[in-house]
Design a protein around this motif. Structure first.
Motif, PDB file in Angstrom:
ATOM      1  N   GLY A   1      12.037   3.884  16.018  1.00 55.19           N
ATOM      2  CA  GLY A   1      12.193   5.143  15.302  1.00 55.19           C
ATOM      3  C   GLY A   1      11.852   6.394  16.076  1.00 55.19           C
ATOM      4  O   GLY A   1      11.947   7.503  15.549  1.00 55.19           O
ATOM      5  N   VAL A   2      11.445   6.240  17.345  1.00 57.39           N
ATOM      6  CA  VAL A   2      11.027   7.404  18.135  1.00 57.39           C
ATOM      7  C   VAL A   2      11.899   7.508  19.383  1.00 57.39           C
ATOM      8  O   VAL A   2      12.135   6.498  20.057  1.00 57.39           O
ATOM      9  CB  VAL A   2       9.537   7.268  18.540  1.00 57.39           C
ATOM     10  CG1 VAL A   2       9.109   8.414  19.445  1.00 57.39           C
ATOM     11  CG2 VAL A   2       8.653   7.196  17.300  1.00 57.39           C
ATOM     12  N   ASN A   3      12.358   8.709  19.692  1.00 55.99           N
ATOM     13  CA  ASN A   3      13.153   8.894  20.910  1.00 55.99           C
ATOM     14  C   ASN A   3      12.283   8.684  22.154  1.00 55.99           C
ATOM     15  O   ASN A   3      11.257   9.355  22.321  1.00 55.99           O
ATOM     16  CB  ASN A   3      13.734  10.312  20.959  1.00 55.99           C
ATOM     17  CG  ASN A   3      14.973  10.455  20.112  1.00 55.99           C
ATOM     18  OD1 ASN A   3      15.354   9.536  19.397  1.00 55.99           O
ATOM     19  ND2 ASN A   3      15.618  11.606  20.187  1.00 55.99           N
ATOM     20  N   ARG A   4      12.729   7.778  23.010  1.00 55.75           N
ATOM     21  CA  ARG A   4      11.993   7.513  24.261  1.00 55.75           C
ATOM     22  C   ARG A   4      12.997   7.106  25.330  1.00 55.75           C
ATOM     23  O   ARG A   4      14.119   6.724  25.007  1.00 55.75           O
ATOM     24  CB  ARG A   4      11.029   6.331  24.114  1.00 55.75           C
ATOM     25  CG  ARG A   4       9.981   6.430  23.050  1.00 55.75           C
ATOM     26  CD  ARG A   4       9.367   5.058  22.862  1.00 55.75           C
ATOM     27  NE  ARG A   4       8.488   4.973  21.723  1.00 55.75           N
ATOM     28  CZ  ARG A   4       7.165   5.023  21.786  1.00 55.75           C
ATOM     29  NH1 ARG A   4       6.563   5.178  22.940  1.00 55.75           N
ATOM     30  NH2 ARG A   4       6.426   4.923  20.706  1.00 55.75           N
ATOM     31  N   LEU A   5      12.555   7.127  26.583  1.00 55.67           N
ATOM     32  CA  LEU A   5      13.349   6.538  27.652  1.00 55.67           C
ATOM     33  C   LEU A   5      13.022   5.048  27.694  1.00 55.67           C
ATOM     34  O   LEU A   5      11.847   4.668  27.776  1.00 55.67           O
ATOM     35  CB  LEU A   5      13.009   7.169  29.004  1.00 55.67           C
ATOM     36  CG  LEU A   5      13.302   8.657  29.173  1.00 55.67           C
ATOM     37  CD1 LEU A   5      12.863   9.112  30.567  1.00 55.67           C
ATOM     38  CD2 LEU A   5      14.769   8.966  28.949  1.00 55.67           C
ATOM     39  N   ALA A   6      14.052   4.208  27.672  1.00 53.42           N
ATOM     40  CA  ALA A   6      13.814   2.756  27.671  1.00 53.42           C
ATOM     41  C   ALA A   6      13.100   2.307  28.935  1.00 53.42           C
ATOM     42  O   ALA A   6      12.372   1.313  28.936  1.00 53.42           O
ATOM     43  CB  ALA A   6      15.145   2.019  27.524  1.00 53.42           C
ATOM     44  N   CYS A   7      13.283   3.054  30.028  1.00 55.19           N
ATOM     45  CA  CYS A   7      12.656   2.656  31.289  1.00 55.19           C
ATOM     46  C   CYS A   7      11.208   3.111  31.403  1.00 55.19           C
ATOM     47  O   CYS A   7      10.509   2.755  32.346  1.00 55.19           O
ATOM     48  CB  CYS A   7      13.465   3.169  32.476  1.00 55.19           C
ATOM     49  SG  CYS A   7      13.482   4.962  32.610  1.00 55.19           S
ATOM     50  N   LYS A   8      10.748   3.947  30.452  1.00 57.26           N
ATOM     51  CA  LYS A   8       9.356   4.392  30.498  1.00 57.26           C
ATOM     52  C   LYS A   8       8.512   3.794  29.376  1.00 57.26           C
ATOM     53  O   LYS A   8       7.291   3.795  29.463  1.00 57.26           O
ATOM     54  CB  LYS A   8       9.281   5.923  30.427  1.00 57.26           C
ATOM     55  CG  LYS A   8       9.668   6.598  31.740  1.00 57.26           C
ATOM     56  CD  LYS A   8       9.321   8.070  31.753  1.00 57.26           C
ATOM     57  CE  LYS A   8       7.850   8.307  32.011  1.00 57.26           C
ATOM     58  NZ  LYS A   8       7.525   9.748  32.045  1.00 57.26           N
ATOM     59  N   ALA A   9       9.179   3.303  28.325  1.00 58.13           N
ATOM     60  CA  ALA A   9       8.433   2.750  27.189  1.00 58.13           C
ATOM     61  C   ALA A   9       8.045   1.308  27.486  1.00 58.13           C
ATOM     62  O   ALA A   9       8.920   0.457  27.731  1.00 58.13           O
ATOM     63  CB  ALA A   9       9.287   2.827  25.931  1.00 58.13           C
TER      64      ALA A   9
END
Ligand code: SF4
Ligand code: F3S
Ligand code: FES
Length: 237
Positions: free
Chosen positions: A70-78
């Motif tokens: 549910g939260v916008n994030r970069l997949a490579c940083k999360a």
């Protein structure tokens, strides 16, 4: 650890015309694995048709912004351990048309970006023919907004943008800010005029979602406020 990864799927060209979710059970996941690693594992070992954007895998290119739990994030940083859950849901960012799975049409986003003229404009040639000098303080004035990687996490988390895709959005404003407050640039007034129209900065309702979403920790809402202030006061400082 074991992870249940639920992924948004949509692929009209292959007959998946209705948005739906597929769930993959992934075993032996390391808490320090990134969400991008999980998506790669699904693509390599479970379903090669899964589509998502990524390039650098190190938080630099801005191509893999997505909604993760549910939260916008970069997949490579999360990281998996950041999410505190064995159930992870991955969906496309909101407000832009989904083309396939996690891939959205970024054209409206980049059209807004281009509309603010995000490049240096200066027709004068320095007298000595060398570079245009700038003080450290002058450079610091827009240092924060130079960090943008155009991932769209801010704009697609903005409630104003969700309800009106004509709103230029915080990412475009951040990139206008970067040049408006640059003493070497000569087109600040033109940019402020562009951002003073009905789709511009005054559509911002100071929701702060953009600041919370930014993976570069840019003070996005503050940059928007500074642009508003420059328009209202007519003073660029
Ligand atoms: Fe991404 Fe931050 Fe730039 Fe918005 S301001 S596009 S969230 S890097
Ligand atoms: Fe939207 Fe950010 Fe303003 S979320 S309403 S642009 S403070
Ligand atoms: Fe480049 Fe994540 S893949 S920012």
């Amino acid at each position: 650890m074991d992870i249940s990864l639920k992924v948004f799927r949509y692929n009209p060209e292959a007959g998946r015309t209705k948005p739906a979710y597929d769930t993959y059970l992934l075993n032996g996941v390391d808490p320090t694995d990134r969400i991008l690693d999980l998506l790669e594992e699904v693509k390599d070992y479970h379903d090669g048709t899964l589509s998502f954007r990524r390039s650098c895998a190190h938080g630099v290119c801005g191509s893999d912004a997505m909604r993760i739990n549910g939260v916008n994030r970069l997949a490579c940083k999360a990281l998996v351990q950041d999410l505190n859950s064995n159930s992870i849901t991955v969906e496309p960012i909101l407000g832009l048309k989904v083309i396939k799975d996690l891939i959205v049409d970024m054209k409206p986003f980049f059209d807004s970006y281009k509309s603010v003229m995000p490049f240096m404009i200066n027709d004068d040639i320095p007298e000595d023919g060398k570079e245009r000098l700038q003080s450290i303080a002058d450079r610091e004035r827009f240092d924060d907004t130079t960090k943008c990687i155009l991932c769209a996490a801010c704009t697609t988390s903005c409630p104003t943008f969700w309800s009106d895709d004509k709103y230029v959005g915080p990412a475009a404003i951040v990139n206008a800010h970067r040049f408006i407050f640059d003493t070497r640039d000569q087109a600040a007034e033109e940019r402020l005029n562009i951002l003073n129209d009905e789709s511009g900065v005054f559509r911002c309702r100071t929701a702060f979602n953009c600041t919370e979403a930014c993976p570069r920790e840019i003070h996005v809402t503050q940059a928007v406020a500074e642009v508003k202030q420059a328009i209202v006061s007519g003073v660029i400082k």
